[in-house]
Structures are given as C-alpha cells and as structure tokens.
Design a protein around this motif. Structure first.
Motif, short mmCIF file in Angstrom:
data_model
loop_
_atom_site.label_atom_id
_atom_site.label_comp_id
_atom_site.label_asym_id
_atom_site.label_seq_id
_atom_site.Cartn_x
_atom_site.Cartn_y
_atom_site.Cartn_z
N ASP A 288 61.73 -63.70 -63.18
CA ASP A 288 61.95 -64.75 -63.31
C ASP A 288 63.39 -64.57 -62.71
O ASP A 288 64.02 -63.50 -63.28
N ASN A 289 64.32 -65.06 -61.43
CA ASN A 289 64.96 -64.41 -60.44
C ASN A 289 64.57 -63.06 -60.27
O ASN A 289 66.25 -62.34 -60.80
N VAL A 290 63.57 -61.76 -59.89
CA VAL A 290 63.98 -60.91 -59.51
C VAL A 290 64.17 -60.79 -57.99
O VAL A 290 63.57 -61.16 -57.60
N ARG A 291 65.58 -59.69 -57.54
CA ARG A 291 65.85 -59.73 -56.09
C ARG A 291 65.24 -58.06 -56.21
O ARG A 291 65.04 -57.17 -56.64
N ALA B 190 61.68 -66.39 -57.27
CA ALA B 190 62.49 -67.20 -58.07
C ALA B 190 61.30 -67.19 -59.31
O ALA B 190 62.30 -67.65 -60.21
N ASN B 191 59.46 -67.41 -59.37
CA ASN B 191 59.47 -67.29 -60.64
C ASN B 191 58.31 -66.64 -60.23
O ASN B 191 57.89 -67.02 -58.85
N ARG C 140 60.78 -69.29 -47.16
CA ARG C 140 59.46 -69.56 -48.43
C ARG C 140 58.15 -69.43 -48.63
O ARG C 140 57.51 -69.94 -47.84
N ARG D 68 63.58 -62.76 -52.85
CA ARG D 68 63.83 -63.38 -54.40
C ARG D 68 62.68 -64.00 -55.24
O ARG D 68 62.42 -64.19 -54.21
N ASP E 93 67.64 -56.32 -60.71
CA ASP E 93 67.24 -55.52 -59.26
C ASP E 93 66.71 -54.65 -58.31
O ASP E 93 66.76 -53.75 -59.26
N ARG F 111 63.58 -61.00 -66.57
CA ARG F 111 64.99 -61.63 -65.85
C ARG F 111 65.36 -61.23 -64.95
O ARG F 111 66.61 -60.64 -65.92
N ASP F 112 66.87 -62.03 -64.46
CA ASP F 112 67.53 -61.41 -63.37
C ASP F 112 67.69 -59.73 -62.87
O ASP F 112 68.16 -59.19 -63.64
#
Length: 469
Positions: free
Chosen positions: A184-187, A202-203, A230, A200, A133, A130-131
């Motif tokens: 989840d939210n992996v950049r 998003a999920n 997208r 990114r 970079d 989650r989150d």
C-alpha cells in the motif's frame, strides 16, 4: 477382690495385638515455598521475555542494518504478540541523518501461524508493507544497492558432495505458505547508468500461495504509477503446479516512452518521445505431454504522438494501433517455435525522413498504412503471410545524384501474399491490387529534363514463384 481381678484383666493385653497405624504427617512448609518460588520465577521470566522481545527485535534490526552499511538506522516502535503471531514495525528509517531517505517505511506488518510448524510447514497468514520508500541503484559493475544496503555479487555456487546431496534428498522438505502479501503506497526509485524510473505502487495484492497445495490458484492484482503512466495488472497463476499456468489482463495508460531513450543511445537514437497504451489478455498454459508453455496475447496496443531521431532516419507525429492476437508454442528438442499473428494494423506518420549520406540520398514524406495482417510459421519453419489493405504516401520527396522527385504521392490498395519454405532460397510472392499515382514531378538531373504532373492508375497482378534449391 473381684474388682481388682477385673482391673488386672483389662490391663493385660495380648502380645500379638497390632499397634494402631500412625497418621501421615502433613507436607512441610519449605517444600510448598519451593514450588511457589518456581512458579513465580517462571511467570516473571515469561513476563520479561514478552516485554523484552520487541526491544530485542528493534535492536536486532538496527544492528543488522548498521552491520550492512546503514549507520544510524532507526525503528520507532515494534509490536509483537506471540499468541497471535503478529509483528508490526512502525516508522522504520535507514540513515536518520541523511538528507534523502533511501530506505523508509511507515508500517511493516507480518503474521506467523504457529500451529503448522508441528507439520513442518511455515505459514505466514499476512505480510503488509504500507507507506514504504525504496531506492534501487545499480552501478557499471553490476553491483546493487537497495536503500543503503550494498549487496555483493552472488558468488559461484559450491558443489556439494554426492553424499550431502543424497542426504538432503532423503530429508523431508519443509513446506512454505503465505496467506496474502499486501503493498500500500510503496514508492520505488530505480537508478542505473542509463535509466531512471520513479514508480509508486498505489496498491498490490498477492493471494494464497502454499507448497502443500500446489494446484491452488493464486490471485494477484497491481495498480502502479511509473513515470507518470498507469499500469494495472490483474489475474491468477499456478506457479507450483505440475503444469504451471497463468492468466492476466494488462492495461497501460499513457506511459511515456522517452525514459527508454538512454538505452538506445548506442544505436545513435538521439530522441524518443510518445505515449504507450495497451489492453491485453495474456494466457500461459503448459502442455500436458511436453510440459512446455504455450502463450496467447489478445488485445490492443497503441502508440500516440511518437517521434524518433536518428542520424539516418527521423519519424515525427506517429500514431500506431494494433488490435489482434498472437500465439506462440514452444517445442521440445530445440525445435523452432510455432507461432501465428492475426490482426489489424494502423500506422500514420506526418513526417518521415531518411538520409544516406554516403550515397547522397534523401527521402521525406508522409505515411498512412492500414493493413489486415495474417502470418504463421510451423515447426518446419514454413512461413505463410498475407497483407490486405491500403498504403498511402503523400508529399513524397526524393533526391540523389541522378534523380529528384518532388510532390510525389502514391496509393496502393490490394493484397500481398508470401510463402517461404526454408528449403528454397527465394520465397513465393503474389500481389494483386490497384496502384494509383495522382501527383508526380520527376527531374532527371543528368539527362537535363523532367516529367511533371503525370497521373496514372494501374491494376497490378504479380506472381513470383519460389526459387527452388
């Protein structure tokens, strides 16, 4: 006298009378204390291990990253519950002194199920990122860097002795299974000498995958933003099955294609713009006998406001739409694949230019093409194809050293069929339709005269037989 006799008689006991048993002595106090000390020591040791384990894991992660070239790596907190098998790593960062974080995560969570270990199965119920970079970089030599971790090139595999291979084959392999993987939210930032991609997730989710249950379907879904476009993917797969298969729906909305232009620089493409769209149902099945895959792709592909620049050709304001189906079947023994294509193609370009500097030829105009396309090839490489629709060229201009064509236009409506047998050098071609030239102005430069505003319509019926070898 009598009393003395009785007293002496009572005092005399027979020699054979057994002595009464002595009672067992109670356990000594030192022995009890020793047992208590052992129990207390075990409890203290277990407590220390439970308390110290997160700190050891935290130190191990930071030490491993430091050894791999990531100085000053930092993990804010580690929670580990050995009873539930849940490991949570919080606020993980690579080089805390770097201006730009190339390896960072707010939370990484994993869970381990201990009970399958008794059956030689490693099972992880859940992995969550989650989150996060992530920076991926590849240099000209093919070396990879993930975050700040330098990955060496993979060395050539060493050949194991035949005995070691036989021993490994006799050993029962361990099983491996994952309940689910969640992103989840992996950049993601990717850089190589030619490409830069910013994405990114998003999920995303990958469902259950277990080696001891190979026929089980594994669902997956992905929602990704890449270079402002997208991408959504959802479906299921059976990668471990004896006959692997997969089915997925792929949707891409307004994905720019300009970031691909550096890959085409070696082909002298100086400009590439446009947006790509697609909605496809993709299926892969494995043949029961040959175990080779069959592919099927059904749906639509679109290209909007596209343009391309090249020293010899230029395409501007291109609109392309394809709606149809494509099938490919791989065949054994290095035989060519069987394939078929059927669908509707629409192509409109308001600016086409072609330049041949060596021959001093220039062509420009507008193109509008609408065709119903059908083609197939079998394993003997026998090809059948047909085009049914219309072609329109407008504002057509052509010039070379002998001819100059201005304000030309052309319209074709009809059918063109082709059959090609690899045993024959020339395919059979058949065309039937209407050719209309509503506007025409031609100058013959060397002859010194021209033909202007000649309009005509012709019914075309053409048949060219195949040239036999």
């Amino acid at each position: 006298m009598q009393e003395n006799f009785l007293h002496q008689t009572q005092n005399k006991r027979p020699m054979t009378e057994p002595k009464p048993q002595e009672e067992s002595s109670p356990p000594s106090k030192p022995r009890r204390r020793w047992v208590l000390w052992v129990i207390a020591g075990l409890l203290i040791t277990a407590t220390v291990v439970l308390v110290a384990t997160p700190f050891v894991i935290r130190w191990g992660i930071e030490k491993a990253l430091s050894d791999q070239g990531v100085p000053n790596a930092q993990v804010k907190d580690v929670d580990f519950n050995p009873f539930t098998g849940v490991l949570v790593i919080k606020a993980f960062r690579g080089n805390v002194q770097a201006k730009e974080q190339k390896l960072a995560a707010v939370q990484i969570q994993a869970q381990i199920d201990w009970f399958p270990l008794w059956r030689k199965n490693i099972y992880i119920p859940e992995i969550v990122l989650r989150d996060v970079d992530l920076h991926f970089q590849r240099d000209d030599d093919g070396n990879w860097t993930i975050g700040e971790l330098n990955l060496p090139l993979e060395p050539a595999p060493d050949e194991k002795p035949e005995k070691d291979k036989a021993d490994a084959d006799r050993k029962e392999p361990w099983g491996f299974g994952i309940g689910q993987v969640v992103l989840d939210n992996v950049r993601i930032h990717y850089i190589d000498p030619k490409l830069i991609v910013d994405a990114r997730v998003a999920n995303a989710r990958l469902g259950s995958l277990e080696t001891w249950n190979p026929e089980q379907a594994t669902p997956f879904d992905l929602d990704l933003i890449a270079n402002q476009g997208r991408i959504r993917l959802e479906g299921e797969t059976r990668p471990l099955s004896s006959h692997p298969g997969a089915s997925a729906r792929l949707r891409i909305d307004q994905l720019p294609i300009g970031w691909l232009q550096p890959l085409l620089e070696e082909h002298s493409v100086s400009q590439l713009n446009g947006n790509f769209d697609t909605d496809l149902q993709i299926t892969m099945k494995t043949d029961q006998e040959s175990t080779l895959p069959d592919f099927s792709v059904v749906g639509s592909i679109g290209l909007d406001s596209a343009s391309l620049g090249h020293p010899q050709a230029a395409i501007g304001r291109l609109q392309l739409t394809w709606v149809g189906q494509t099938k490919v079947r791989l065949l054994p023994e290095a035989a060519p694949p069987e394939w078929s294509v059927s669908g509707d193609l629409s192509l409109v370009s308001e600016s086409l230019q072609w330049t041949d500097r060596e021959a001093d030829r220039r062509t420009a105009g507008d193109l509008e093409l609408t065709q119903r396309i059908s083609a197939r090839q079998n394993k003997e490489e026998f090809l059948e194809a047909s085009l049914d629709g219309s072609l329109r060229l407008a504002d057509l201009n052509y010039r070379d050293s002998q001819v100059s064509l201005k304000r030309g236009s052309l319209t074709w409506e009809g059918n063109v069929a082709l059959e090609h047998n690899p045993q024959n050098p020339q395919p059979a071609i058949e065309a039937q339709g209407i050719l209309a030239v509503p506007d025409f102005a031609l100058d013959l430069i060397e002859a010194g005269y021209g033909i202007a505003q000649q309009k005509f319509t012709a019914d075309i019926a053409l048949k060219v037989p195949a040239e036999e070898a």
